[in-house]
Design a protein around this motif. Sequence first.
Motif, short mmCIF file in Angstrom:
data_model
loop_
_atom_site.label_atom_id
_atom_site.label_comp_id
_atom_site.label_asym_id
_atom_site.label_seq_id
_atom_site.Cartn_x
_atom_site.Cartn_y
_atom_site.Cartn_z
N SER A 206 -7.01 69.81 48.41
CA SER A 206 -7.41 70.29 47.08
C SER A 206 -6.44 69.84 45.99
N GLU A 207 -5.21 69.54 46.34
CA GLU A 207 -4.21 69.13 45.35
C GLU A 207 -4.27 67.63 45.03
N ASP A 208 -5.07 66.88 45.79
CA ASP A 208 -5.18 65.44 45.56
C ASP A 208 -6.42 65.17 44.70
N ASP A 209 -6.21 64.73 43.46
CA ASP A 209 -7.32 64.51 42.52
C ASP A 209 -8.22 63.35 42.93
N ARG A 210 -7.73 62.48 43.80
CA ARG A 210 -8.54 61.32 44.20
C ARG A 210 -9.60 61.68 45.23
N ILE A 211 -9.46 62.85 45.84
CA ILE A 211 -10.44 63.29 46.85
C ILE A 211 -11.65 63.90 46.15
N LEU A 212 -12.83 63.47 46.54
CA LEU A 212 -14.06 63.91 45.89
C LEU A 212 -14.44 65.32 46.35
N PRO A 235 -11.92 63.90 54.48
CA PRO A 235 -12.28 63.96 53.06
C PRO A 235 -13.00 62.68 52.63
N TRP A 236 -13.60 62.72 51.43
CA TRP A 236 -14.26 61.55 50.85
C TRP A 236 -13.49 61.09 49.61
N ALA A 237 -13.49 59.76 49.43
CA ALA A 237 -12.81 59.19 48.26
C ALA A 237 -13.58 57.96 47.79
N LYS A 238 -13.27 57.52 46.58
CA LYS A 238 -13.87 56.26 46.11
C LYS A 238 -13.38 55.11 46.99
N SER A 239 -14.23 54.12 47.14
CA SER A 239 -13.87 52.98 47.98
C SER A 239 -12.59 52.31 47.52
N SER A 240 -12.38 52.27 46.20
CA SER A 240 -11.17 51.63 45.67
C SER A 240 -9.90 52.43 45.95
N ASP A 241 -10.06 53.75 46.23
CA ASP A 241 -8.90 54.61 46.49
C ASP A 241 -8.65 54.83 47.98
#
Length: 276
Positions: A206-212, A235-241
Amino acid sequence: MDFDLAAQSSDWLQNNQALLIDYCVNVISALLTLVIGILIARFVSNALNRVMVKKNVDGIVASFTSNMTKYLIIAFVVAASLSRIGIQTASLIAIIGAAGLAIGLALQGSLSNFAAGVLLIIFRPIKKGEFVEIAGVGGSVESVQIFTTVVITPDNKMVVVPNNNVLSNNIVNYTRTGQRRVDLVIGVSYSADLKKTREILEKVLSEDDRILKDPSWTIGVLALADSSVNFAVRPWAKSSDYWDVYFSLHENIKNALDEAGIEIPFPQRDVHLIQQ
């Protein structure tokens, strides 16, 4: 005798002067047609490529289309130049056709690569800049050329893959959907409080803003392994991240578990010695 030869040559030049002038004019005009045609082909190809890029057409499609246009114009210009100096293009086309059949039989692999390249351009399973895995090679697509596809690997190696190999094998495109799931396996000691461990893992995510937030992450007990209780953290993230999230999560989870006093065990075995 030398005088007679010179006289005959002079007479021949006088009698055929108009024909020679006409032939020289045709040769010069054919050369000019060829040079100007090649310049026009390059100009049209570059202009078409700029227009397609400006219209946000994929770089691979723009490059392939502009190159094919250039080669078609050059072929037309060569035929026009040959016709200008009196070579019958119909006969030439027949000869080229017969030679093309023989060459085609000898170059079946190249023709299949060309056909595969056309299909790649039409259906566009890969685009320039996308991270893909094709024919056992993983990397970013640099270009799709007439016979080959160029891929740049993460360690900056250029790999040239025949188009037929690309199309005849599975294509894994990691970029197209825009999102990727990060799959982690975190092992904790059997003595650890599983509820507390789950809370720590959720806090780190929850503290990582890059996680969707959508789609939501998954945290659950994956296995009761030999030396640890393994949690699946997904978790899920943008492909670029993806890789940034992958590396940082390992570090952040390790630090958070250490602060909470939860052990991440290494493989252990209990050995029982039997004395006789």
